[in-house]
Design a protein around this motif. Structure first.
Motif, mmCIF file in Angstrom:
data_model
loop_
_atom_site.group_PDB
_atom_site.id
_atom_site.type_symbol
_atom_site.label_atom_id
_atom_site.label_comp_id
_atom_site.label_asym_id
_atom_site.label_seq_id
_atom_site.Cartn_x
_atom_site.Cartn_y
_atom_site.Cartn_z
ATOM 1 N N LEU A 1 -48.051 70.107 -87.830
ATOM 2 C CA LEU A 1 -47.133 70.755 -86.894
ATOM 3 C C LEU A 1 -46.829 72.187 -87.333
ATOM 4 N N TYR A 2 -47.066 73.123 -86.428
ATOM 5 C CA TYR A 2 -46.858 74.551 -86.695
ATOM 6 C C TYR A 2 -45.813 75.083 -85.707
ATOM 7 N N PRO A 3 -44.548 75.245 -86.121
ATOM 8 C CA PRO A 3 -43.523 75.750 -85.212
ATOM 9 C C PRO A 3 -43.869 77.173 -84.745
ATOM 10 N N CYS A 4 -43.653 77.419 -83.450
ATOM 11 C CA CYS A 4 -44.130 78.668 -82.866
ATOM 12 C C CYS A 4 -43.213 79.082 -81.713
ATOM 13 N N THR A 5 -43.538 80.198 -81.060
ATOM 14 C CA THR A 5 -42.825 80.595 -79.842
ATOM 15 C C THR A 5 -43.626 80.084 -78.640
ATOM 16 N N ASN A 6 -42.980 79.967 -77.485
ATOM 17 C CA ASN A 6 -43.696 79.494 -76.293
ATOM 18 C C ASN A 6 -44.818 80.435 -75.884
ATOM 19 N N CYS A 7 -44.566 81.722 -76.021
ATOM 20 C CA CYS A 7 -45.529 82.737 -75.583
ATOM 21 C C CYS A 7 -45.165 84.026 -76.296
ATOM 22 N N GLY A 8 -45.711 85.145 -75.833
ATOM 23 C CA GLY A 8 -45.407 86.439 -76.446
ATOM 24 C C GLY A 8 -44.011 86.922 -76.068
ATOM 25 N N MET A 9 -43.458 87.823 -76.887
ATOM 26 C CA MET A 9 -42.094 88.308 -76.641
ATOM 27 C C MET A 9 -42.041 89.797 -76.301
ATOM 28 N N ALA A 10 -43.184 90.377 -75.928
ATOM 29 C CA ALA A 10 -43.213 91.814 -75.603
ATOM 30 C C ALA A 10 -42.168 92.239 -74.561
ATOM 31 N N PRO A 11 -41.910 91.445 -73.511
ATOM 32 C CA PRO A 11 -40.948 91.921 -72.501
ATOM 33 C C PRO A 11 -39.485 91.795 -72.917
ATOM 34 N N ILE B 1 -52.198 77.987 -74.839
ATOM 35 C CA ILE B 1 -52.122 77.689 -73.404
ATOM 36 C C ILE B 1 -50.655 77.562 -73.031
ATOM 37 N N CYS B 2 -50.170 78.537 -72.262
ATOM 38 C CA CYS B 2 -48.740 78.531 -71.977
ATOM 39 C C CYS B 2 -48.516 78.638 -70.480
ATOM 40 N N TYR B 3 -47.262 78.768 -70.125
ATOM 41 C CA TYR B 3 -46.895 78.976 -68.728
ATOM 42 C C TYR B 3 -46.522 80.440 -68.495
ATOM 43 N N GLY B 4 -46.949 81.289 -69.406
ATOM 44 C CA GLY B 4 -46.814 82.726 -69.196
ATOM 45 C C GLY B 4 -45.579 83.377 -69.773
ATOM 46 N N TYR B 5 -45.642 84.700 -69.821
ATOM 47 C CA TYR B 5 -44.516 85.539 -70.233
ATOM 48 C C TYR B 5 -43.329 85.290 -69.303
ATOM 49 N N GLY B 6 -42.167 85.765 -69.741
ATOM 50 C CA GLY B 6 -40.984 85.599 -68.904
ATOM 51 C C GLY B 6 -40.886 86.632 -67.792
ATOM 52 N N ILE B 7 -42.001 86.879 -67.077
ATOM 53 C CA ILE B 7 -41.936 87.833 -65.961
ATOM 54 C C ILE B 7 -41.690 87.074 -64.663
ATOM 55 N N LYS B 8 -41.216 87.793 -63.639
ATOM 56 C CA LYS B 8 -40.759 87.146 -62.408
ATOM 57 C C LYS B 8 -41.841 86.272 -61.748
ATOM 58 N N ALA B 9 -43.083 86.792 -61.697
ATOM 59 C CA ALA B 9 -44.156 86.021 -61.052
ATOM 60 C C ALA B 9 -44.316 84.650 -61.708
ATOM 61 N N ASN B 10 -44.140 84.606 -63.026
ATOM 62 C CA ASN B 10 -44.283 83.342 -63.753
ATOM 63 C C ASN B 10 -43.067 82.443 -63.587
ATOM 64 N N THR B 11 -41.868 83.030 -63.689
ATOM 65 C CA THR B 11 -40.666 82.189 -63.576
ATOM 66 C C THR B 11 -40.544 81.634 -62.156
ATOM 67 N N ASP B 12 -40.976 82.425 -61.156
ATOM 68 C CA ASP B 12 -40.981 81.921 -59.766
ATOM 69 C C ASP B 12 -41.955 80.756 -59.612
ATOM 70 N N TRP B 13 -43.133 80.910 -60.217
ATOM 71 C CA TRP B 13 -44.154 79.861 -60.148
ATOM 72 C C TRP B 13 -43.646 78.574 -60.803
ATOM 73 N N LYS B 14 -42.962 78.718 -61.936
ATOM 74 C CA LYS B 14 -42.456 77.538 -62.650
ATOM 75 C C LYS B 14 -41.493 76.731 -61.772
ATOM 76 N N LYS B 15 -40.747 77.451 -60.930
ATOM 77 C CA LYS B 15 -39.782 76.757 -60.057
ATOM 78 C C LYS B 15 -40.474 75.849 -59.046
ATOM 79 N N THR B 16 -41.770 76.088 -58.802
ATOM 80 C CA THR B 16 -42.497 75.275 -57.818
ATOM 81 C C THR B 16 -43.188 74.067 -58.453
ATOM 82 N N LEU B 17 -43.087 73.938 -59.780
ATOM 83 C CA LEU B 17 -43.875 72.914 -60.477
ATOM 84 C C LEU B 17 -43.197 71.544 -60.556
ATOM 85 N N GLY B 18 -41.972 71.472 -60.024
ATOM 86 C CA GLY B 18 -41.309 70.169 -60.008
ATOM 87 C C GLY B 18 -40.637 69.835 -61.323
#
Length: 340
Positions: free
Chosen positions: A306-316, A212-229
């Motif tokens: 504890l399993y160290p991981c990446t936040n999400c996928g790195m395809a982009p 469960i993440c906050y999404g790939y590093g695409i614009k729609a997601n990074t814009d949404w994150k800016k609204t989350l406070g």
């Protein structure tokens, strides 16, 4: 001997430029027919090599065999018309043209089992395979048949359960269900989303994870994150019920996100895949930065879980950036292992 703090990725790694256009999420294949099958296998081996070279403990196919983490699975099901498309708002964030559910959905044959067997034949390490979760599948379609998100999710859960059982039989050690939709539709998650996920893992013989993440590093997601406070508390809504569920591992986003790390306390007892690599930037983490995220998480999760991981996928991301980030993840985990 079980590895302490075993590292893995949340999913996708960049595809080689000869297979698909790099740094794009919905990149079309550049090969066809037999060449494409061979190309995907070559890319899988390359991706596996990159993970092994970086010292990643639990390896995957890097999603080289999939064009998209949700749609590729749905393409193999009957009852969904890909020619007929409608525009929907995905995750309440961005509009996309999506296929339409026109009839009862079913799985005529295995989707990823052959690919998973191929990955299994290439390594002795534990392997993880990702599938889309039922709610995220529902959120990526227009439903003209069931007219109920919940009903469609239950049907998908049954289909995913068939696939998951066969993947486990093929030697997959962890099956991960990707549920970014869990961070958006809290009432539905608690009403039926987690129940549908439990249906998908029923009787599956290997370990299961939910990502469960906050999404790939695409614009729609990074814009949404800016609204989350200044504090992202979305996990707080769903963790209590997930903690009670049968899922073994919970994968979440921690590094460079505004998620208060103490929310991990709400899933005490579960294994936690702690996202210690930011996938929304080309900046490479230092091993010390990774270690710092892991140390903070260790206040709320026992070291053996504890399993160290990446936040999400790195395809982009560019390939060299993704490789460097894998190295940083490994090195950071090693720093903390020594301290423990």
């Amino acid at each position: 001997m079980k590895t302490l703090l075993p590292t893995s990725t949340a999913g996708s790694l960049p595809k080689p430029s000869w297979l698909a256009e790099p740094e794009k999420l919905w990149s079309l294949w550049k090969l066809n027919g037999e060449e494409l099958i061979q190309g995907k296998q070559d890319a899988l081996r390359l991706s596996l090599h990159d993970q092994q070279h970086a010292g990643i403990d639990i390896v995957s196919d890097g999603e080289q065999t999939r064009q998209h983490f949700v749609t590729t699975f749905i393409e193999h099901l009957s009852g969904v018309d890909f020619e007929k498309r409608k525009t929907v708002k995905i995750r309440d964030r961005y509009e996309a043209s999506v296929p339409v559910v026109v009839d009862a959905v079913s799985r005529q044959k295995p989707v990823f089992v052959k690919d998973a067997k191929y990955l299994r034949s290439q390594t002795k390490q534990p392997i993880k395979w990702a599938l889309p979760g039922p709610m995220t599948m529902v959120d990526t379609l227009y439903d003209d048949h069931y007219q109920s998100r919940e009903k469609l999710a239950w049907e998908f859960a049954k289909i995913l359960n068939q696939e998951a059982k066969e993947l486990a039989a093929a030697g997959v050690d962890i099956i991960q269900f990707d549920e970014p939709a869990f961070n958006v539709f809290f009432d539905e998650v608690n009403d039926w989303g987690i129940a549908a996920l439990e249906k998908a893992i029923e009787g599956v013989s290997c370990e299961t994870a939910v990502h469960i993440c906050y999404g790939y590093g695409i614009k729609a997601n990074t814009d949404w994150k800016k609204t989350l406070g200044s504090e992202w508390r979305q996990y707080e809504e769903i963790f209590p019920k997930l903690q009670q569920s049968n899922i073994d591992l919970i994968s979440l986003e921690c590094h460079n996100s505004r998620v208060p790390i103490d929310l991990i306390e709400l899933i005490r007892g579960k294994k936690v895949m702690v996202g210690a690599i930011d996938v929304a930037t080309d900046k490479i983490e230092t091993p010390e930065e990774v270690a710092d995220t892991l140390r903070k998480a260790l206040q709320f999760v026992d070291a053996d879980k504890l399993y160290p991981c990446t936040n999400c996928g790195m395809a982009p991301l560019p390939s060299r950036v993704a490789k460097a980030k894998l190295n940083a993840l490994s090195a950071g985990a090693e720093l903390v292992r020594r301290e423990l």
